[in-house]
Design a protein around this motif. Structure first.
Motif, PDB file in Angstrom:
ATOM      1  N   ILE A  70       0.843  -1.196   0.000  1.00 42.09           N
ATOM      2  CA  ILE A  70       0.000   0.000   0.000  1.00 42.09           C
ATOM      3  C   ILE A  70       0.882   1.252   0.000  1.00 42.09           C
ATOM      4  O   ILE A  70       2.016   1.238   0.483  1.00 42.09           O
ATOM      5  CB  ILE A  70      -0.973   0.028   1.201  1.00 42.09           C
ATOM      6  N   GLN A  71       0.329   2.328  -0.542  1.00 39.83           N
ATOM      7  CA  GLN A  71       1.097   3.561  -0.692  1.00 39.83           C
ATOM      8  C   GLN A  71       1.656   4.069   0.638  1.00 39.83           C
ATOM      9  O   GLN A  71       2.763   4.592   0.699  1.00 39.83           O
ATOM     10  CB  GLN A  71       0.214   4.643  -1.334  1.00 39.83           C
ATOM     11  N   ARG A  85      11.893   0.867  14.798  1.00 36.34           N
ATOM     12  CA  ARG A  85      10.460   0.597  14.917  1.00 36.34           C
ATOM     13  C   ARG A  85       9.746   1.901  14.612  1.00 36.34           C
ATOM     14  O   ARG A  85      10.061   2.933  15.207  1.00 36.34           O
ATOM     15  CB  ARG A  85      10.118   0.102  16.316  1.00 36.34           C
ATOM     16  N   ARG A  86       8.809   1.849  13.688  1.00 37.31           N
ATOM     17  CA  ARG A  86       8.122   3.058  13.227  1.00 37.31           C
ATOM     18  C   ARG A  86       6.621   2.821  13.252  1.00 37.31           C
ATOM     19  O   ARG A  86       6.152   1.744  12.911  1.00 37.31           O
ATOM     20  CB  ARG A  86       8.591   3.401  11.814  1.00 37.31           C
ATOM     21  N   GLN A  87       5.902   3.851  13.668  1.00 42.39           N
ATOM     22  CA  GLN A  87       4.440   3.805  13.598  1.00 42.39           C
ATOM     23  C   GLN A  87       3.974   4.639  12.417  1.00 42.39           C
ATOM     24  O   GLN A  87       4.426   5.767  12.236  1.00 42.39           O
ATOM     25  CB  GLN A  87       3.816   4.341  14.886  1.00 42.39           C
ATOM     26  N   LEU A  88       3.088   4.058  11.617  1.00 38.28           N
ATOM     27  CA  LEU A  88       2.466   4.753  10.494  1.00 38.28           C
ATOM     28  C   LEU A  88       0.965   4.812  10.738  1.00 38.28           C
ATOM     29  O   LEU A  88       0.352   3.800  11.078  1.00 38.28           O
ATOM     30  CB  LEU A  88       2.711   4.005   9.180  1.00 38.28           C
ATOM     31  N   VAL A  89       0.396   6.005  10.577  1.00 37.20           N
ATOM     32  CA  VAL A  89      -1.060   6.157  10.575  1.00 37.20           C
ATOM     33  C   VAL A  89      -1.420   6.507   9.138  1.00 37.20           C
ATOM     34  O   VAL A  89      -1.015   7.544   8.618  1.00 37.20           O
ATOM     35  CB  VAL A  89      -1.544   7.238  11.555  1.00 37.20           C
ATOM     36  N   VAL A  90      -2.139   5.581   8.488  1.00 38.21           N
ATOM     37  CA  VAL A  90      -2.344   5.638   7.041  1.00 38.21           C
ATOM     38  C   VAL A  90      -3.813   5.908   6.726  1.00 38.21           C
ATOM     39  O   VAL A  90      -4.676   5.077   7.028  1.00 38.21           O
ATOM     40  CB  VAL A  90      -1.915   4.299   6.395  1.00 38.21           C
ATOM     41  N   PRO A  91      -4.109   7.067   6.112  1.00 40.00           N
ATOM     42  CA  PRO A  91      -5.494   7.337   5.722  1.00 40.00           C
ATOM     43  C   PRO A  91      -5.932   6.426   4.571  1.00 40.00           C
ATOM     44  O   PRO A  91      -5.077   5.849   3.880  1.00 40.00           O
ATOM     45  CB  PRO A  91      -5.468   8.810   5.288  1.00 40.00           C
ATOM     46  N   PRO A  92      -7.242   6.283   4.353  1.00 41.82           N
ATOM     47  CA  PRO A  92      -7.733   5.348   3.332  1.00 41.82           C
ATOM     48  C   PRO A  92      -7.119   5.562   1.953  1.00 41.82           C
ATOM     49  O   PRO A  92      -6.854   4.596   1.241  1.00 41.82           O
ATOM     50  CB  PRO A  92      -9.242   5.604   3.298  1.00 41.82           C
ATOM     51  N   GLU A  93      -6.870   6.820   1.587  1.00 42.21           N
ATOM     52  CA  GLU A  93      -6.329   7.112   0.255  1.00 42.21           C
ATOM     53  C   GLU A  93      -4.960   6.465   0.044  1.00 42.21           C
ATOM     54  O   GLU A  93      -4.551   6.233  -1.092  1.00 42.21           O
ATOM     55  CB  GLU A  93      -6.184   8.631   0.048  1.00 42.21           C
ATOM     56  N   GLN A  94      -4.229   6.213   1.123  1.00 45.19           N
ATOM     57  CA  GLN A  94      -2.914   5.596   1.014  1.00 45.19           C
ATOM     58  C   GLN A  94      -2.927   4.154   1.508  1.00 45.19           C
ATOM     59  O   GLN A  94      -1.891   3.530   1.664  1.00 45.19           O
ATOM     60  CB  GLN A  94      -1.885   6.433   1.777  1.00 45.19           C
ATOM     61  N   ALA A  95      -4.152   3.651   1.742  1.00 39.84           N
ATOM     62  CA  ALA A  95      -4.295   2.256   2.179  1.00 39.84           C
ATOM     63  C   ALA A  95      -5.127   1.504   1.140  1.00 39.84           C
ATOM     64  O   ALA A  95      -4.652   1.235   0.049  1.00 39.84           O
ATOM     65  CB  ALA A  95      -4.922   2.205   3.582  1.00 39.84           C
ATOM     66  N   TYR A  96      -6.385   1.210   1.483  1.00 37.91           N
ATOM     67  CA  TYR A  96      -7.198   0.385   0.590  1.00 37.91           C
ATOM     68  C   TYR A  96      -8.338   1.162  -0.059  1.00 37.91           C
ATOM     69  O   TYR A  96      -9.317   0.573  -0.501  1.00 37.91           O
ATOM     70  CB  TYR A  96      -7.707  -0.845   1.351  1.00 37.91           C
ATOM     71  N   GLY A  97      -8.192   2.496  -0.133  1.00 46.07           N
ATOM     72  CA  GLY A  97      -9.152   3.312  -0.867  1.00 46.07           C
ATOM     73  C   GLY A  97     -10.420   3.608  -0.081  1.00 46.07           C
ATOM     74  O   GLY A  97     -10.563   3.215   1.075  1.00 46.07           O
TER      75      GLY A  97
END
Length: 120
Positions: A70-71, A85-97
């Motif tokens: 995913i983007q 170790r990194r935390q990512l908070v991914v909005p829908p546009e950069q995940a599964y739409g």
């Protein structure tokens, strides 16, 4: 080897842009765009805090080329160093739409904690 992370419930409004935070800064090789990475990760839904996937549950890390992901991962992992170790908070546009996109996680903001174990 790091312990399995616990992801704290964040609360509040979901961010509309990718949020990247280093929980531990590694000192090994750096992940570059297009690299193949070996990672352990936990993923939870931002809104519910419910876990939807974790490599830890399978008892082994997973290796994959960044460009197949995913983007949010393509944008969020480069610059990490092995041992980090990194935390990512991914909005829908950069995940599964957006919602209704056919994936069970469409429309959801996702939180990942990723341990970078190796770069190839």
């Amino acid at each position: 080897m790091m312990e399995r992370p616990e992801i704290d419930f964040i609360g509040g409004d979901a961010p509309t842009t990718l949020q990247i935070s280093d929980l531990t800064v590694g000192d090994g090789a750096e992940a570059t765009p297009g690299a193949t990475v070996l990672v352990h990760y936990v993923g939870v839904e931002f809104e519910s805090g419910e876990e939807f996937d974790a490599s830890w549950n399978r008892g082994a890390p997973i290796e994959f080329p960044l460009r197949g992901l995913i983007q949010g991962w393509q944008d969020g992992i480069p610059g990490m160093r092995v041992g980090g170790r990194r935390q990512l908070v991914v909005p829908p546009e950069q995940a599964y739409g957006p919602a209704g996109g056919g994936h069970r996680l469409s429309g959801k903001t996702l939180v990942f904690v990723i341990d970078l174990l190796a770069v190839r």
